[in-house]
Design an enzyme around this catalytic site. Structure first.
Site: not given
Ligand code: GLN
Length: 193
Positions: A79, A176, A178
């Site tokens: 991002c 994302h 994560e």
């Protein structure tokens, strides 16, 4: 010995990345200065606010060291991190490390309310090199990758636009990984180290 992966920890969701690096089987190192870069095999630049991150990078004298690091070792940008790695940033135009030949438009999917979770089908090559199955992609004020250069490889798309792209040792995701328990994207990055 476990691979040591730096996570740029100036701003943004670096803690979630450190946890994801750990889930993928490597040792995360929170990086806040140039010296720490000498001690890691690769680096994650997290999501956050790319303009703020740029200011902090200049303030801490990290632009040059990061560009040099990227000339030798793998960087994974998610991002805002993808925006920092892109060679061309629009809406508004913004300086970057230009380590990947891609053009990104900031906030391309709209503002905060347009953040969303989508199940995307990665390209067969990604599935072969990692594991088959869809990826849960969390988009938060994500950039859209508008252009990819001839040296890049698109590993996943959403609504036709590239969202996971590699170029040699570097990798970017506009979503994302994560924030989901699936460690495949981080594991894919670790293979580059
Ligand atoms: N919109 C942010 C930017 O332009 C990126 C958002 C994110 O990293 N989740 O920097």
């Amino acid at each position: 010995m476990k691979k040591r992966v730096g996570v740029l920890a100036l701003q943004g969701d670096f803690a979630a990345h450190a946890a994801a690096v750990e889930r993928a089987g490597a040792e995360p190192v929170l990086v806040r200065d140039a010296e720490q870069l000498e001690d890691v095999d690769g680096l994650v630049i997290p999501g956050g606010e790319s303009t703020t991150m740029l200011k902090l990078l200049h303030y801490d004298g990290l632009m040059e060291p990061l560009a040099r690091f990227g000339g030798e070792k793998p960087i994974f940008g998610t991002c805002a991190g993808a925006i920092l790695l892109a060679s061309e940033v629009t809406r508004p135009n913004q300086e970057s490390l230009a380590l990947m030949d891609i053009g990104v438009e900031r906030n391309g999917y709209g503002r905060q309310l347009d953040s969303r979770v989508a199940n995307i089908d990665p390209e067969p090559e990604f599935q072969q090199r990692s594991r088959p199955g869809k990826l849960e992609a969390v988009f938060i004020r994500a950039p859209i990758i508008r252009r990819v250069g001839p040296e890049t490889k698109v590993l996943a798309r959403y609504q036709g636009d590239p969202v996971l792209v590699e170029q040699g040792r570097h990798l970017v995701a506009t979503f994302h990984p994560e924030l989901t328990p699936d460690a495949r994207v981080h594991s894919y990055f670790l293979e580059k180290l």
